[in-house]
Scaffold this motif. Structure first.
Motif, mmCIF file in Angstrom:
data_model
loop_
_atom_site.group_PDB
_atom_site.id
_atom_site.type_symbol
_atom_site.label_atom_id
_atom_site.label_comp_id
_atom_site.label_asym_id
_atom_site.label_seq_id
_atom_site.Cartn_x
_atom_site.Cartn_y
_atom_site.Cartn_z
ATOM 1 N N ILE A 56 0.839 -1.201 0.000
ATOM 2 C CA ILE A 56 0.000 0.000 0.000
ATOM 3 C C ILE A 56 0.874 1.251 0.000
ATOM 4 C CG2 ILE A 56 -1.644 1.344 1.375
ATOM 5 C CD1 ILE A 56 -2.860 -1.361 2.243
ATOM 6 N N ALA A 57 1.948 1.241 0.795
ATOM 7 C CA ALA A 57 2.847 2.394 0.850
ATOM 8 C C ALA A 57 3.524 2.612 -0.502
ATOM 9 C CB ALA A 57 3.893 2.191 1.942
ATOM 10 N N LEU A 58 3.969 1.548 -1.140
ATOM 11 C CA LEU A 58 4.610 1.681 -2.450
ATOM 12 C C LEU A 58 3.627 2.153 -3.515
ATOM 13 C CD1 LEU A 58 6.972 -1.420 -2.479
ATOM 14 C CD2 LEU A 58 7.623 0.984 -2.363
ATOM 15 N N ALA A 59 2.402 1.657 -3.466
ATOM 16 C CA ALA A 59 1.381 2.110 -4.419
ATOM 17 C C ALA A 59 1.090 3.603 -4.222
ATOM 18 C CB ALA A 59 0.109 1.290 -4.268
ATOM 19 N N GLY A 60 0.993 4.011 -2.972
ATOM 20 C CA GLY A 60 0.790 5.430 -2.680
ATOM 21 C C GLY A 60 1.958 6.277 -3.150
ATOM 22 N N LEU A 61 3.171 5.760 -2.980
ATOM 23 C CA LEU A 61 4.375 6.470 -3.427
ATOM 24 C C LEU A 61 4.370 6.636 -4.946
ATOM 25 C CD1 LEU A 61 7.179 7.640 -2.777
ATOM 26 C CD2 LEU A 61 8.073 5.330 -3.008
ATOM 27 N N VAL A 62 4.018 5.590 -5.663
ATOM 28 C CA VAL A 62 3.974 5.655 -7.125
ATOM 29 C C VAL A 62 2.900 6.649 -7.583
ATOM 30 C CG1 VAL A 62 3.383 4.341 -9.210
ATOM 31 C CG2 VAL A 62 4.931 3.360 -7.502
ATOM 32 N N LEU A 63 1.721 6.596 -6.991
ATOM 33 C CA LEU A 63 0.653 7.525 -7.367
ATOM 34 C C LEU A 63 1.037 8.968 -7.063
ATOM 35 C CD1 LEU A 63 -2.532 5.542 -6.269
ATOM 36 C CD2 LEU A 63 -1.688 5.954 -8.583
ATOM 37 N N LEU A 64 1.659 9.194 -5.909
ATOM 38 C CA LEU A 64 2.101 10.536 -5.540
ATOM 39 C C LEU A 64 3.159 11.044 -6.522
ATOM 40 C CD1 LEU A 64 1.991 12.837 -3.434
ATOM 41 C CD2 LEU A 64 3.850 11.672 -2.247
ATOM 42 N N ALA A 65 4.112 10.193 -6.877
ATOM 43 C CA ALA A 65 5.155 10.589 -7.815
ATOM 44 C C ALA A 65 4.562 10.906 -9.192
ATOM 45 C CB ALA A 65 6.204 9.501 -7.929
ATOM 46 N N LEU A 66 3.614 10.100 -9.645
ATOM 47 C CA LEU A 66 2.993 10.347 -10.954
ATOM 48 C C LEU A 66 2.230 11.666 -10.960
ATOM 49 C CD1 LEU A 66 1.725 6.772 -11.891
ATOM 50 C CD2 LEU A 66 3.670 8.008 -12.873
ATOM 51 N N SER A 101 10.472 14.638 -15.114
ATOM 52 C CA SER A 101 9.804 15.297 -13.991
ATOM 53 C C SER A 101 9.401 14.290 -12.912
ATOM 54 C CB SER A 101 8.556 16.051 -14.471
ATOM 55 O OG SER A 101 8.894 17.047 -15.384
ATOM 56 N N VAL A 102 8.864 13.151 -13.338
ATOM 57 C CA VAL A 102 8.442 12.120 -12.375
ATOM 58 C C VAL A 102 9.639 11.615 -11.575
ATOM 59 C CG1 VAL A 102 7.574 9.758 -12.158
ATOM 60 C CG2 VAL A 102 6.371 11.391 -13.585
ATOM 61 N N CYS A 103 10.723 11.300 -12.252
ATOM 62 C CA CYS A 103 11.912 10.808 -11.545
ATOM 63 C C CYS A 103 12.442 11.857 -10.572
ATOM 64 C CB CYS A 103 13.006 10.419 -12.536
ATOM 65 S SG CYS A 103 12.678 8.909 -13.439
ATOM 66 N N PHE A 104 12.446 13.110 -10.988
ATOM 67 C CA PHE A 104 12.996 14.155 -10.127
ATOM 68 C C PHE A 104 12.136 14.377 -8.887
ATOM 69 C CE2 PHE A 104 13.644 18.562 -8.827
ATOM 70 C CZ PHE A 104 15.007 18.537 -8.606
ATOM 71 N N VAL A 105 10.825 14.515 -9.069
ATOM 72 C CA VAL A 105 9.977 14.805 -7.913
ATOM 73 C C VAL A 105 9.758 13.589 -7.025
ATOM 74 C CG1 VAL A 105 8.784 16.700 -9.072
ATOM 75 C CG2 VAL A 105 7.774 14.430 -9.082
ATOM 76 N N ALA A 106 10.063 12.390 -7.505
ATOM 77 C CA ALA A 106 9.887 11.177 -6.705
ATOM 78 C C ALA A 106 10.986 11.002 -5.659
ATOM 79 C CB ALA A 106 9.835 9.950 -7.607
ATOM 80 N N ILE A 107 12.060 11.764 -5.752
ATOM 81 C CA ILE A 107 13.181 11.579 -4.837
ATOM 82 C C ILE A 107 12.770 11.858 -3.393
ATOM 83 C CG2 ILE A 107 15.471 12.438 -4.189
ATOM 84 C CD1 ILE A 107 16.035 12.770 -7.193
ATOM 85 N N LEU A 108 12.177 13.003 -3.118
ATOM 86 C CA LEU A 108 11.811 13.345 -1.737
ATOM 87 C C LEU A 108 10.768 12.394 -1.154
ATOM 88 C CD1 LEU A 108 12.150 15.169 0.706
ATOM 89 C CD2 LEU A 108 10.412 16.660 -0.281
ATOM 90 N N PRO A 109 9.668 12.096 -1.855
ATOM 91 C CA PRO A 109 8.730 11.124 -1.287
ATOM 92 C C PRO A 109 9.348 9.750 -1.058
ATOM 93 C CG PRO A 109 7.673 12.304 -3.078
ATOM 94 C CD PRO A 109 9.116 12.706 -3.075
ATOM 95 N N LEU A 141 10.468 6.440 6.895
ATOM 96 C CA LEU A 141 9.384 6.402 7.881
ATOM 97 C C LEU A 141 8.595 5.099 7.893
ATOM 98 C CD1 LEU A 141 8.009 10.014 7.405
ATOM 99 C CD2 LEU A 141 9.562 9.199 9.178
ATOM 100 N N VAL A 142 8.451 4.437 6.739
ATOM 101 C CA VAL A 142 7.545 3.291 6.660
ATOM 102 C C VAL A 142 8.237 1.991 6.276
ATOM 103 C CG1 VAL A 142 5.485 2.383 5.508
ATOM 104 C CG2 VAL A 142 5.607 4.805 6.085
#
Length: 132
Positions: A9-19, A49-57, A64-65
């Motif tokens: 669930i955390a990884l799915a949320g991370l992917v959706l947030l990055a997209l 853009s996706v790769c760049f903004v995905a770094i912080l999340p 954290l998780v």
């Protein structure tokens, strides 16, 4: 809920947030500087853009998780977080370079057309159709 299900669930949320964040960054980039290279250029810009903004999340989610175990590569123990951040950074760089390669010729053509238009100046026909 098991730990593995929480990770999925955390990884799915991370992917959706990055997209989603990547889409916002891509739109802002395209609104500041128009993209002339067509669909391929737009795709490379979006992926960069996706790769760049995905770094912080990714850093936050991992710290954290997820807490993944260390990975051994070439006899050295590496943190998966470090590998993910370097991979995302390199992915962003590669997609930005591909975007620049695809965008170069159409951008030069558009700039040449704009220079010709500016050299021509303001004509009476332009004044009549401008609506001013």
């Amino acid at each position: 809920m098991t730990v593995e299900a929480e990770h999925v669930i955390a990884l799915a949320g991370l992917v959706l947030l990055a997209l989603r964040l990547g889409w916002l960054a891509h739109r802002r980039s395209a609104s500041r500087q128009p993209i002339y290279g067509g669909m391929l250029s737009l795709m490379f810009n979006y992926l960069s853009s996706v790769c760049f903004v995905a770094i912080l999340p990714t850093v936050l989610m991992t710290a954290l998780v997820l807490h993944p175990p260390p990975v051994e590569l070439a006899g050295i123990i590496w943190s998966p977080l470090l590998l993910a951040v370097v991979g995302l950074g390199l992915g962003s760089l590669v997609f930005a370079i591909l975007h620049a390669l695809v965008e170069r010729a159409p951008l030069q053509s558009a700039e040449a057309q704009q220079a010709v238009s500016e050299a021509r100046g303001w004509t009476e026909a332009d004044a009549r159709t401008s609506g001013l």
